[in-house]
Write an enzyme that holds these catalytic residues in place. Structure first.
Site, PDB file in Angstrom:
ATOM      1  N   ARG A  78       0.850  -1.210   0.000  1.00 40.02           N
ATOM      2  CA  ARG A  78       0.000   0.000   0.000  1.00 40.02           C
ATOM      3  C   ARG A  78       0.876   1.246   0.000  1.00 40.02           C
ATOM      4  NH1 ARG A  78      -3.408  -3.541   2.465  1.00 40.02           N
ATOM      5  NH2 ARG A  78      -5.265  -3.867   1.170  1.00 40.02           N
ATOM      6  N   HIS A 111      -7.058  -8.948  -4.386  1.00 45.29           N
ATOM      7  CA  HIS A 111      -5.979  -7.980  -4.121  1.00 45.29           C
ATOM      8  C   HIS A 111      -4.938  -7.981  -5.244  1.00 45.29           C
ATOM      9  CE1 HIS A 111      -7.146  -6.615  -0.098  1.00 45.29           C
ATOM     10  NE2 HIS A 111      -7.576  -7.846   0.125  1.00 45.29           N
ATOM     11  N   GLU A 149     -10.266 -11.698   1.101  1.00 42.70           N
ATOM     12  CA  GLU A 149     -11.077 -10.654   0.484  1.00 42.70           C
ATOM     13  C   GLU A 149     -11.101 -10.759  -1.043  1.00 42.70           C
ATOM     14  OE1 GLU A 149     -10.704  -7.216   3.866  1.00 42.70           O
ATOM     15  OE2 GLU A 149      -9.063  -7.312   2.436  1.00 42.70           O
ATOM     16  N   ASP A 157      -0.439  -6.108  -3.869  1.00 43.09           N
ATOM     17  CA  ASP A 157      -1.832  -5.773  -3.572  1.00 43.09           C
ATOM     18  C   ASP A 157      -2.396  -4.982  -4.746  1.00 43.09           C
ATOM     19  OD1 ASP A 157      -4.305  -5.177  -2.081  1.00 43.09           O
ATOM     20  OD2 ASP A 157      -3.133  -5.892  -0.371  1.00 43.09           O
ATOM     21  N   ASP A 192      -2.360  -1.070  12.688  1.00 48.32           N
ATOM     22  CA  ASP A 192      -2.805   0.177  12.063  1.00 48.32           C
ATOM     23  C   ASP A 192      -4.053   0.703  12.772  1.00 48.32           C
ATOM     24  OD1 ASP A 192      -3.736  -2.273  10.898  1.00 48.32           O
ATOM     25  OD2 ASP A 192      -4.766  -1.138   9.339  1.00 48.32           O
TER      26      ASP A 192
HETATM   27  C1  ACM Z   1      -6.470  -8.858   5.706  1.00 53.06           C
HETATM   28  O1  ACM Z   1      -6.453  -8.030   6.624  1.00 53.06           O
HETATM   29  N1  ACM Z   1      -7.225  -8.645   4.642  1.00 53.06           N
HETATM   30  C2  ACM Z   1      -5.693 -10.061   5.761  1.00 53.06           C
END
Ligand code: ACM
Length: 539
Positions: free
Chosen positions: A146, A246, A313, A175, A406
């Site tokens: 990121r 991702h 995700e 990602d 975070d």
């Molecule tokens: C994650 O936080 N998507 C692994």
């Protein structure tokens, strides 16, 4: 032995071992037994640079490093008398972790990279310490996708991890917003995929972009250097190539990797905002071949047994709409889209096993059936890890509710990264990686624990420092030390030891969050955050 304040706290410290101190100076002879060479290089190089001590011919005491079988993996015993420091490790790693303790005993100034003028007078108190880790996997995830962290910053984090006896660096290398590893077969992954035009400032509903290109990548030689530097510190680097979700940065580089029958993937750029993204890989043979090429180079660079394939995700809308994906479900007898993802993961489970490696993925890889040899990083709370452990799979516990670094560390408007729920230093100190409902046999499947730092809104190494420290110091104690149940932990005692530890972090140049809150320049007014999805923290 007052004022020593070791973090993570050792298994046993005998402070009544006698009076006096061992003086560390040029006349101390360094004795190095077989298996202790790596630790000795660190002592000469790092401790030598910090203290200015050049280990000489003797006459002023002995620092003896050696391996003593029977102490156990990564364990050590440190015995200090006025004449001699005896550091015995159950293996080379144990000697190395003992050397980290020795540095803490020398005082915060030993954490500098060069001595201060007039410095010296180094000594350690007479004591006897026996120590061994609770978990074999004591991990830290750094999201370099990121926001890119230049190589030098990664090396620095390895030093910080070593100082905390953490031994797995999980590098999140790819990602939607960036691809960070040079892949020689597919140069566009970094030529195109490593760069984005601009970046959303904060999370949605922010409508502010910084209008500034961002990016970067590691060459394979950079990564080999990172791996070797880590190995010198008994740290394993576990690479993550996140599939099949991702993946927009890869699709921006090679549009044929996407679901071309439902979206114009040639129009996709590297993503410039945050959130779960629908543009996922096409589940085709051609894509499997492409990623075999990628993982082939990953195996060349990273010797780690575990290779992380992500798996988190992955929205299934495009697969539902894609005739190609639906035909693939029928061809494989996968049943549905979850089964299709499972087939994708199983493919790489077998592929890695054939090459002597093991697959690890996020807990979504449980959906549609877990591949045979897979291990699971349990991030969506504990449930995935519990299910995987009960099914006989290895688990690394990293529940977002507890150890996503975070997440904001205080309430109030000054918190610079206003993400999700509050996770204070005390919350992290009271994190328990092994859920009480597991039997002893199931609990043994929890091979370790990991703290993760995602960098959507952490756009500089300084912002990462603020988010990670001091909470990673508390996490390190959870991962290394055998602490009592969360409610019985000596929080006040930890806080008191932290006062010394802050001085070590200062000497290391870590821009941690002070107990009183962010320093004025650490505040970031205007950064928009919102709770991440998922349950509130377990308190
Ligand atoms: C994650 O936080 N998507 C692994």
């Amino acid at each position: 032995m007052g004022g020593v304040d070791l973090i993570p706290v050792p298994h046993a410290v005998r402070a009544d071992a006698g009076e006096g101190r061992f003086a560390l100076g040029d006349a101390v002879r360094l004795e190095v037994g077989p298996g202790a060479e790596r630790a000795a290089r660190w002592v000469r190089g790092v401790l030598g640079a910090a203290t200015g001590v050049e280990f000489g011919a003797g006459g002023g005491g002995v620092l003896a490093l050696g391996v003593e079988e029977g102490l156990g993996p990564e364990a050590y015993r440190l015995t200090v008398t006025p004449q001699r420091v005896e550091l015995a490790g159950g293996d080379g790693a144990g000697v190395f972790w003992g050397a980290q303790t020795l540095r803490q005993l020398l005082g915060p100034a030993a954490f500098r990279r060069a001595p201060l003028p007039g410095g010296g007078g180094w000594s350690v108190p007479v004591c006897e310490i026996e120590d061994r880790p609770r978990f074999g996997w004591r991990g830290f995830l750094l999201d370099v996708a990121r926001h890119f962290m230049p190589k030098d910053g990664v090396l620095r984090h390895l030093d910080l991890m070593a100082a905390h006896k953490l031994n797995v660096l999980h590098l999140h290398l790819t990602d939607d917003q960036g691809w960070r590893m040079e892949v020689k077969r597919f140069p566009r992954l970094t030529e195109v995929g490593a760069w984005r035009e601009r970046t959303l400032v904060g999370l949605a509903p922010s409508q502010v972009w910084d209008e500034r290109p961002h990016g970067g990548f590691y060459t394979q030689d950079d990564l080999r250097e990172i791996v070797a530097y880590a190995a010198e510190r008994y740290i394993t680097v576990v690479p993550e190539i996140d599939v099949p979700g991702h993946s927009q940065a890869a699709i921006a580089a090679y549009p044929e990797l996407g679901n071309t029958d439902v979206v114009d993937t040639a129009a996709l750029g590297v993503l410039d905002r945050w959130g779960v993204n629908p543009n996922v890989l096409a589940p085709t043979e051609a894509v499997l071949r492409f990623y075999e090429g990628v993982f082939g180079e990953v195996l060349d660079v990273f010797p780690s047994t575990f290779v992380h394939v992500g798996g988190d995700e992955c929205p299934k809308e495009q697969w539902r709409e894609s005739a190609t994906a639906q035909a693939r479900i029928a061809e494989l007898g996968a049943g549905d889209e979850d089964g299709l993802q499972s087939a994708f993961v199983r493919h790489f489970d077998r592929w890695l096993a054939e090459r002597g490696r093991r697959l690890i993925g996020w807990d979504e890889i449980l959906e549609g059936g877990l591949a045979e040899g897979a291990a699971v990083s349990s991030w969506q709370g504990y449930a995935g890890g519990i299910a995987a452990a009960r099914a006989g799979h290895d688990v690394v516990m990293c529940p977002q509710t507890q150890v996503y670094l975070d997440w904001r560390q205080a309430g109030g408007p000054d918190e610079p990264a206003p993400i999700a729920h509050v996770r204070t230093l005390e919350d992290v100190y009271r994190f328990e990686p092994v859920p009480a409902e597991l039997t002893e046999e199931e609990a043994a499947r929890v091979i370790g624990t990991q703290a993760n730092v995602w960098t959507e809104v952490l756009d500089s190494p300084r912002a990462v420092d603020y988010a990670v420290y001091p909470r990673l110091s508390a996490f390190a104690e959870v991962a290394w030390s055998r602490l009592p149940a969360p409610e019985e932990r000596d929080w006040a005692g930890f806080e008191a030891r932290m006062r010394t530890h802050y001085a070590r972090l200062d000497a290391l140049g870590v821009e941690y969050r002070p107990p009183s809150g962010p320093r004025p320049w650490q505040r970031r007014p205007g950064v928009v955050g919102r709770p991440k999805d998922g349950p509130p923290p377990i308190v």
